[in-house]
Design an enzyme around this catalytic site. Structure first.
Site, short mmCIF file in Angstrom:
data_model
loop_
_atom_site.label_atom_id
_atom_site.label_comp_id
_atom_site.label_asym_id
_atom_site.label_seq_id
_atom_site.Cartn_x
_atom_site.Cartn_y
_atom_site.Cartn_z
N HIS A 26 0.83 -1.22 0.00
CA HIS A 26 0.00 0.00 0.00
C HIS A 26 0.86 1.27 0.00
O HIS A 26 0.43 2.31 0.47
CB HIS A 26 -0.94 0.04 1.21
CG HIS A 26 -1.71 -1.23 1.42
ND1 HIS A 26 -2.96 -1.44 0.88
CD2 HIS A 26 -1.37 -2.37 2.09
CE1 HIS A 26 -3.38 -2.66 1.24
NE2 HIS A 26 -2.44 -3.23 1.95
N GLU A 33 10.32 8.59 -16.64
CA GLU A 33 8.96 9.12 -16.83
C GLU A 33 8.44 8.80 -18.23
O GLU A 33 7.28 8.42 -18.41
CB GLU A 33 8.95 10.64 -16.65
CG GLU A 33 9.24 11.08 -15.23
CD GLU A 33 9.48 12.57 -15.17
OE1 GLU A 33 8.51 13.34 -15.17
OE2 GLU A 33 10.66 12.98 -15.18
N LYS A 80 16.83 21.85 -10.91
CA LYS A 80 16.14 20.59 -11.24
C LYS A 80 17.02 19.57 -11.96
O LYS A 80 17.84 19.90 -12.79
CB LYS A 80 14.93 20.87 -12.15
CG LYS A 80 13.78 21.58 -11.48
CD LYS A 80 13.12 20.79 -10.37
CE LYS A 80 12.30 19.64 -10.89
NZ LYS A 80 11.07 20.06 -11.55
N SER A 121 15.77 21.58 -16.16
CA SER A 121 14.58 22.39 -16.41
C SER A 121 15.01 23.68 -17.10
O SER A 121 16.09 24.20 -16.84
CB SER A 121 13.90 22.70 -15.09
OG SER A 121 13.11 23.86 -15.20
#
Ligand code: ARG
Length: 470
Positions: free
Chosen positions: A156, A290, A283, A277
């Site tokens: 979970h 992704e 970043k 970024s």
């Protein structure tokens, strides 16, 4: 030159129809396979005396010349010639004259295109088994380097029980092993020759299908000519296998994205596999992970797309089936891209063992083991569960963890507690207590690694044998 099938027509094809029905813009990817199939077919025509041997020789020579031109990028395909099969036939006739028109004897584009697809996927499936092996090797290496690294195991997405990072990584090795085995199994069905089925019913010429199969390295020929030209199961099966691989990759991606976040800091992906970024200078984004996760959707889409194309299609060939190609090429490219990047991304990934340890020290993932401890002292499990629940609550209310409690505190909850509880609660003890086959105890994980190495050595041997053949 007019259309190869122009005889019964009195009008030219509408320009828009020509563009709409053509597949050359994408099926040009099958050029090599198309010529490979034609070479075997024409050799068979010569051998069976269906065309004179010298014509077969001329055609073979012409096909080699066309192949050379294609490889050197000297060929311009014509949309008016619809697809790769007719484009190549035209190029052949331009090259060697009307004798080139004998190539298509005893053959239809229906069994031809099916043959091309079988040849194409056969190569890809072998390639993917090799790429999966590379990824498995990278995961196994990381597992070996992390046999002492303990992380929280989750259910979970809540900390459940501590496990070895090696154990976690080896779960993926098992998944990719199943994927490789699925591909190897599908090879049997892919490696079946449709050629000789003609348009749908066979051919009047005394062809030798088994000779063609043997030349092209197919293990067998299709039993039924209708099935041969209308079967796309082998592509659907590949798209399903690819979907499963992407699903596995995307689960790993999700973990890498989470683990490389500031909140987790369990791993750091190499700079070479991340991007920055345009606005936020601090970043470092796990873009590859992704994107693999994101592209999984399109790969599923290609599977559902083709299943739907085939649904309720009457036998045998229908033009709908031309829709089998773009999704398949797209899936092949997407999977290649993902697998090629993944192995080096795993190889170069830095594991932050200290941070993982910190996480393990600051959770209650050893709680099950105190319950088991009390069970060992004779308390029924249900009662033990209740006692530990109360201890955990006490800890949460006081902002401490189990190992922070004094023995007297433990004993307030049960007189059965002794000094040995502190050993039982150590993450190493907790991990090594799960000493069952398939469990996370170090000797079990070492055994699992050994067995995985044996299994992957077998897939590697399969890959090497078949890539030499393909
Ligand atoms: N381009 C076609 C395809 O990919 C080849 C087969 C065409 N056959 C036909 N009967 N029109 O499906």
């Amino acid at each position: 030159m007019s259309k190869l099938w122009g005889g019964r027509f009195t009008k030219n094809t509408d320009q828009l129809v020509e563009e709409y029905t053509a597949s050359i813009l994408f099926d040009k990817e099958l050029a090599e396979e198309d010529i490979q199939g034609s070479l075997a077919h024409v050799t068979m025509l010569g051998k069976c005396g269906i065309i004179p041997e010298e014509d077969a020789e001329t055609i073979r020579d012409g096909l080699h010349r066309v192949l050379g031109k294609i490889r050197r990028g000297e060929v311009e395909y014509a949309v008016s010639d619809e697809d790769i099969h007719m484009n190549i036939e035209k190029l052949l006739i331009e090259e060697i004259g009307p004798v080139g028109g004998k190539l298509h004897t005893g053959r239809s584009r229906n069994d031809q295109v099916a043959t091309d697809m079988h040849l194409y996927l056969r190569k890809r499936v072998v390639e993917f088994v090799g790429l999966l092996h590379r990824l498995q090797t990278a995961l196994i290496e990381q597992a070996k380097a992390n046999l002492d690294t303990i992380i929280p195991g989750y259910t979970h997405l809540q900390r459940a029980q501590p496990i070895l990072l090696a154990h976690h990584l080896m779960a993926y090795v098992s998944m990719f092993q199943r994927d490789a085995e699925r591909l190897m199994d599908s090879y049997k069905r892919i490696n079946t020759l449709p050629l000789g089925a003609g348009a749908l019913a066979g051919t009047t010429f005394p062809i030798d299908r088994h000779f063609v199969a043997q030349q092209l390295g197919f293990d067998r020929v299709y039993e039924n000519s209708l099935d041969a030209v209308s079967d796309r199961d082998f592509i659907i099966e590949f798209l399903a296998d690819a979907s499963m691989i992407m699903m596995h990759l995307s689960r790993l991606c999700e973990e890498l994205v989470l683990w490389s976040s500031t909140e987790f800091r369990f791993v750091e992906l190499d700079d070479a596999f991340c991007t920055g970024s345009s606005i936020m200078p601090q970043k470092k984004n796990p873009d590859v992970a992704e994107l693999v996760r994101g592209k999984t959707g399109r790969v599923y889409g290609n599977l559902v797309g083709l299943l739907t194309v085939l649904k309720a299609l009457p036998l045998a060939y229908n033009k709908d089936m031309q829709e089998d190609k773009e999704g398949m090429f797209d899936t092949v490219r997407t999977l290649q891209g993902a697998l090629r990047l993944f192995a080096p991304m795993i190889e170069t990934m830095k594991v932050n063992g200290e941070r993982m340890r910190e996480a393990v020290n600051q959770d209650f993932s050893n709680a099950t083991d105190i319950a088991d401890y009390l069970v060992g002292k004779g308390l029924p499990f249900r009662q033990a569960h209740e006692v530990i629940g109360k201890i955990v609550l006490h800890c949460i209310q006081n902002g401490v963890f189990l190992l922070d409690l004094k023995l007297e505190e433990f004993q307030q909850f049960s007189k059965l507690f002794g000094d040995d509880i502190y050993h039982v609660l150590q993450p190493e003890t907790v991990v090594n207590a799960r000493n069952v086959y398939g469990g996370t105890a170090r000797p079990q994980v070492e055994g699992a690694i050994q067995r995985a190495e044996a299994a992957t050595a077998q897939t590697l041997a399969w890959f090497e044998e078949l890539s030499a053949k393909a």
